[in-house]
Design a protein around this motif. Structure first.
Motif, PDB file in Angstrom:
ATOM      1  N   ARG A 160      68.762 -27.728 -13.622  1.00 37.40           N
ATOM      2  CA  ARG A 160      67.736 -27.644 -13.045  1.00 37.40           C
ATOM      3  C   ARG A 160      66.710 -26.288 -13.226  1.00 37.40           C
ATOM      4  O   ARG A 160      65.929 -25.744 -13.591  1.00 37.40           O
ATOM      5  CB  ARG A 160      67.797 -28.171 -11.179  1.00 37.40           C
ATOM      6  CG  ARG A 160      67.949 -28.898 -10.893  1.00 37.40           C
ATOM      7  CD  ARG A 160      68.007 -29.135  -9.877  1.00 37.40           C
ATOM      8  NE  ARG A 160      67.939 -30.878  -9.165  1.00 37.40           N
ATOM      9  CZ  ARG A 160      68.821 -31.147  -8.410  1.00 37.40           C
ATOM     10  NH1 ARG A 160      68.955 -30.229  -8.197  1.00 37.40           N
ATOM     11  NH2 ARG A 160      69.595 -32.356  -8.453  1.00 37.40           N
ATOM     12  N   ARG A 161      67.416 -25.159 -13.466  1.00 37.59           N
ATOM     13  CA  ARG A 161      67.111 -23.495 -13.382  1.00 37.59           C
ATOM     14  C   ARG A 161      66.755 -23.795 -14.893  1.00 37.59           C
ATOM     15  O   ARG A 161      65.600 -23.290 -15.562  1.00 37.59           O
ATOM     16  CB  ARG A 161      68.457 -22.813 -13.203  1.00 37.59           C
ATOM     17  CG  ARG A 161      68.676 -22.113 -10.987  1.00 37.59           C
ATOM     18  CD  ARG A 161      69.735 -21.809 -12.084  1.00 37.59           C
ATOM     19  NE  ARG A 161      69.713 -20.763 -10.073  1.00 37.59           N
ATOM     20  CZ  ARG A 161      70.789 -20.362  -9.720  1.00 37.59           C
ATOM     21  NH1 ARG A 161      71.506 -20.066 -10.485  1.00 37.59           N
ATOM     22  NH2 ARG A 161      71.320 -19.797  -8.168  1.00 37.59           N
ATOM     23  N   LEU A 162      67.647 -24.073 -16.052  1.00 34.83           N
ATOM     24  CA  LEU A 162      67.231 -24.007 -17.138  1.00 34.83           C
ATOM     25  C   LEU A 162      65.576 -25.069 -17.066  1.00 34.83           C
ATOM     26  O   LEU A 162      64.764 -24.365 -18.155  1.00 34.83           O
ATOM     27  CB  LEU A 162      67.901 -24.826 -18.252  1.00 34.83           C
ATOM     28  CG  LEU A 162      68.164 -25.415 -19.520  1.00 34.83           C
ATOM     29  CD1 LEU A 162      67.446 -23.708 -20.005  1.00 34.83           C
ATOM     30  CD2 LEU A 162      68.841 -25.739 -20.039  1.00 34.83           C
ATOM     31  N   VAL A 163      65.249 -26.306 -16.489  1.00 34.23           N
ATOM     32  CA  VAL A 163      64.182 -27.092 -16.665  1.00 34.23           C
ATOM     33  C   VAL A 163      63.328 -26.280 -16.933  1.00 34.23           C
ATOM     34  O   VAL A 163      62.077 -25.784 -16.631  1.00 34.23           O
ATOM     35  CB  VAL A 163      64.377 -28.540 -16.594  1.00 34.23           C
ATOM     36  CG1 VAL A 163      62.692 -29.251 -16.098  1.00 34.23           C
ATOM     37  CG2 VAL A 163      65.007 -29.168 -17.140  1.00 34.23           C
ATOM     38  N   GLU A 164      63.485 -25.183 -14.507  1.00 33.00           N
ATOM     39  CA  GLU A 164      62.616 -24.727 -14.178  1.00 33.00           C
ATOM     40  C   GLU A 164      61.659 -23.768 -14.954  1.00 33.00           C
ATOM     41  O   GLU A 164      60.728 -23.326 -15.332  1.00 33.00           O
ATOM     42  CB  GLU A 164      62.676 -24.173 -13.210  1.00 33.00           C
ATOM     43  CG  GLU A 164      62.594 -25.551 -11.839  1.00 33.00           C
ATOM     44  CD  GLU A 164      63.813 -25.157 -10.621  1.00 33.00           C
ATOM     45  OE1 GLU A 164      64.032 -23.150 -10.691  1.00 33.00           O
ATOM     46  OE2 GLU A 164      64.027 -25.646 -10.040  1.00 33.00           O
ATOM     47  N   MET A 165      63.032 -22.791 -16.474  1.00 39.01           N
ATOM     48  CA  MET A 165      62.677 -22.296 -16.743  1.00 39.01           C
ATOM     49  C   MET A 165      61.821 -21.965 -17.979  1.00 39.01           C
ATOM     50  O   MET A 165      60.721 -21.405 -18.825  1.00 39.01           O
ATOM     51  CB  MET A 165      63.937 -21.354 -17.148  1.00 39.01           C
ATOM     52  CG  MET A 165      63.817 -19.685 -18.358  1.00 39.01           C
ATOM     53  SD  MET A 165      65.374 -18.525 -18.084  1.00 39.01           S
ATOM     54  CE  MET A 165      66.454 -19.917 -18.292  1.00 39.01           C
ATOM     55  N   ALA A 166      61.879 -23.287 -18.922  1.00 36.87           N
ATOM     56  CA  ALA A 166      61.066 -23.866 -19.797  1.00 36.87           C
ATOM     57  C   ALA A 166      59.895 -23.999 -19.157  1.00 36.87           C
ATOM     58  O   ALA A 166      59.396 -24.207 -20.637  1.00 36.87           O
ATOM     59  CB  ALA A 166      61.974 -24.938 -19.953  1.00 36.87           C
ATOM     60  N   ASN A 167      59.106 -24.838 -18.068  1.00 33.63           N
ATOM     61  CA  ASN A 167      57.932 -25.084 -17.393  1.00 33.63           C
ATOM     62  C   ASN A 167      57.689 -23.960 -17.343  1.00 33.63           C
ATOM     63  O   ASN A 167      56.389 -24.179 -17.990  1.00 33.63           O
ATOM     64  CB  ASN A 167      58.305 -25.482 -16.734  1.00 33.63           C
ATOM     65  CG  ASN A 167      58.664 -27.236 -16.510  1.00 33.63           C
ATOM     66  OD1 ASN A 167      58.346 -27.683 -17.744  1.00 33.63           O
ATOM     67  ND2 ASN A 167      59.580 -27.944 -15.709  1.00 33.63           N
ATOM     68  N   ARG A 168      57.813 -22.316 -17.101  1.00 40.93           N
ATOM     69  CA  ARG A 168      57.425 -21.597 -16.964  1.00 40.93           C
ATOM     70  C   ARG A 168      57.014 -20.722 -17.644  1.00 40.93           C
ATOM     71  O   ARG A 168      55.512 -20.652 -18.070  1.00 40.93           O
ATOM     72  CB  ARG A 168      58.400 -20.376 -15.810  1.00 40.93           C
ATOM     73  CG  ARG A 168      58.626 -20.473 -14.723  1.00 40.93           C
ATOM     74  CD  ARG A 168      59.239 -19.086 -13.609  1.00 40.93           C
ATOM     75  NE  ARG A 168      59.945 -18.880 -14.696  1.00 40.93           N
ATOM     76  CZ  ARG A 168      61.646 -19.602 -13.665  1.00 40.93           C
ATOM     77  NH1 ARG A 168      61.092 -20.109 -12.491  1.00 40.93           N
ATOM     78  NH2 ARG A 168      62.144 -19.359 -14.244  1.00 40.93           N
ATOM     79  N   MET A 169      58.208 -20.604 -19.302  1.00 37.74           N
ATOM     80  CA  MET A 169      57.717 -19.822 -20.385  1.00 37.74           C
ATOM     81  C   MET A 169      56.409 -21.385 -21.120  1.00 37.74           C
ATOM     82  O   MET A 169      55.881 -20.808 -21.333  1.00 37.74           O
ATOM     83  CB  MET A 169      59.076 -20.640 -21.177  1.00 37.74           C
ATOM     84  CG  MET A 169      59.986 -19.374 -20.875  1.00 37.74           C
ATOM     85  SD  MET A 169      60.512 -18.875 -21.929  1.00 37.74           S
ATOM     86  CE  MET A 169      60.226 -18.858 -23.222  1.00 37.74           C
ATOM     87  N   GLN A 170      56.045 -23.129 -20.775  1.00 40.22           N
ATOM     88  CA  GLN A 170      54.850 -23.449 -21.702  1.00 40.22           C
ATOM     89  C   GLN A 170      53.948 -22.696 -20.605  1.00 40.22           C
ATOM     90  O   GLN A 170      52.710 -22.149 -21.134  1.00 40.22           O
ATOM     91  CB  GLN A 170      55.544 -24.744 -21.088  1.00 40.22           C
ATOM     92  CG  GLN A 170      54.446 -25.804 -22.622  1.00 40.22           C
ATOM     93  CD  GLN A 170      56.071 -27.079 -21.744  1.00 40.22           C
ATOM     94  OE1 GLN A 170      56.137 -27.526 -20.758  1.00 40.22           O
ATOM     95  NE2 GLN A 170      54.674 -27.878 -23.319  1.00 40.22           N
ATOM     96  N   LYS A 171      54.240 -22.861 -19.729  1.00 39.33           N
ATOM     97  CA  LYS A 171      53.260 -22.569 -18.550  1.00 39.33           C
ATOM     98  C   LYS A 171      52.701 -20.630 -19.506  1.00 39.33           C
ATOM     99  O   LYS A 171      51.004 -21.202 -19.562  1.00 39.33           O
ATOM    100  CB  LYS A 171      53.181 -22.027 -16.988  1.00 39.33           C
ATOM    101  CG  LYS A 171      53.176 -23.533 -16.311  1.00 39.33           C
ATOM    102  CD  LYS A 171      52.981 -23.938 -15.403  1.00 39.33           C
ATOM    103  CE  LYS A 171      53.389 -24.749 -14.843  1.00 39.33           C
ATOM    104  NZ  LYS A 171      53.847 -25.435 -13.487  1.00 39.33           N
ATOM    105  N   ASP A 172      53.000 -20.437 -19.649  1.00 38.40           N
ATOM    106  CA  ASP A 172      53.181 -18.902 -19.620  1.00 38.40           C
ATOM    107  C   ASP A 172      52.293 -18.398 -21.121  1.00 38.40           C
ATOM    108  O   ASP A 172      51.188 -18.483 -21.776  1.00 38.40           O
ATOM    109  CB  ASP A 172      53.994 -17.921 -19.789  1.00 38.40           C
ATOM    110  CG  ASP A 172      54.222 -17.267 -18.260  1.00 38.40           C
ATOM    111  OD1 ASP A 172      53.624 -17.863 -17.512  1.00 38.40           O
ATOM    112  OD2 ASP A 172      55.332 -16.578 -17.920  1.00 38.40           O
TER     113      ASP A 172
END
Length: 177
Positions: A160-172
């Motif tokens: 879950r943490r890995l997916v959340e981190m990937a989503n944040r990077m994509q938004k940035d």
């Protein structure tokens, strides 16, 4: 004043030439053996190193003001050969003493002891693999249900943490482009 060449009788000149030839042959005979290849000289900082090509001895030669003097370098090879001889004699003596003793244990002693015959007779720990003495198979204890649940929950949280981190990077990244 006129200078005229000195007049030597022919006999004196012939005697001088004969003396020079005889003297040069005498000098050649009395020259050191370095002339015929026995010694090899090599310069060093404080003098010369002399190698006797017939015997193999090495000497250091220096000019101390009163003349050249050569001193033999201690031969390490002779000391090594003497030590090897002493050790070989000691080895033979110890072998003879060992052969004179009666063997304490019969049979082959080079073979390793089996695991079941080891000196540590304590109970094996729960995490250590157990051996079945009759069949020589290794038994590995399986984890309990609680241990499996802990591992699964850890992996879920990490995912879950890995997916959340990937989503944040994509938004940035999408906001900056």
């Amino acid at each position: 004043m006129s200078t005229s060449p000195p007049k030597f009788p022919k006999t004196v000149a012939a005697a001088a030439v004969a003396a020079c030839i005889a003297g040069s042959s005498a000098i050649a005979e009395s020259m050191p053996d370095s002339e015929n290849g026995r010694y090899t000289l090599s310069p060093v900082a404080d003098g010369m190193i002399r190698l006797d090509t017939r015997t193999g001895t090495v000497s250091t030669c220096n000019n101390s003001g009163t003349g050249w003097a050569c001193y033999a370098v201690p031969d390490e090879r002779a000391a090594l050969d003497a030590e090897i001889g002493r050790l070989q004699a000691d080895n033979e003596k110890l072998k003879a003493e060992l052969a004179a003793r009666e063997p304490a244990v019969g049979g082959k002693t080079d073979e390793a002891l089996p695991k079941s015959d080891s000196l540590n007779k304590s109970e094996p720990k729960a995490t250590e693999p157990k051996t079945a003495d009759s069949k020589r198979k290794i038994e590995i204890p399986l984890p309990s249900d609680q241990e499996v649940d802990r591992v699964v929950s850890f992996l879920e949280r990490a995912w879950r943490r890995l997916v959340e981190m990937a989503n944040r990077m994509q938004k940035d990244v999408s906001g900056k482009i």
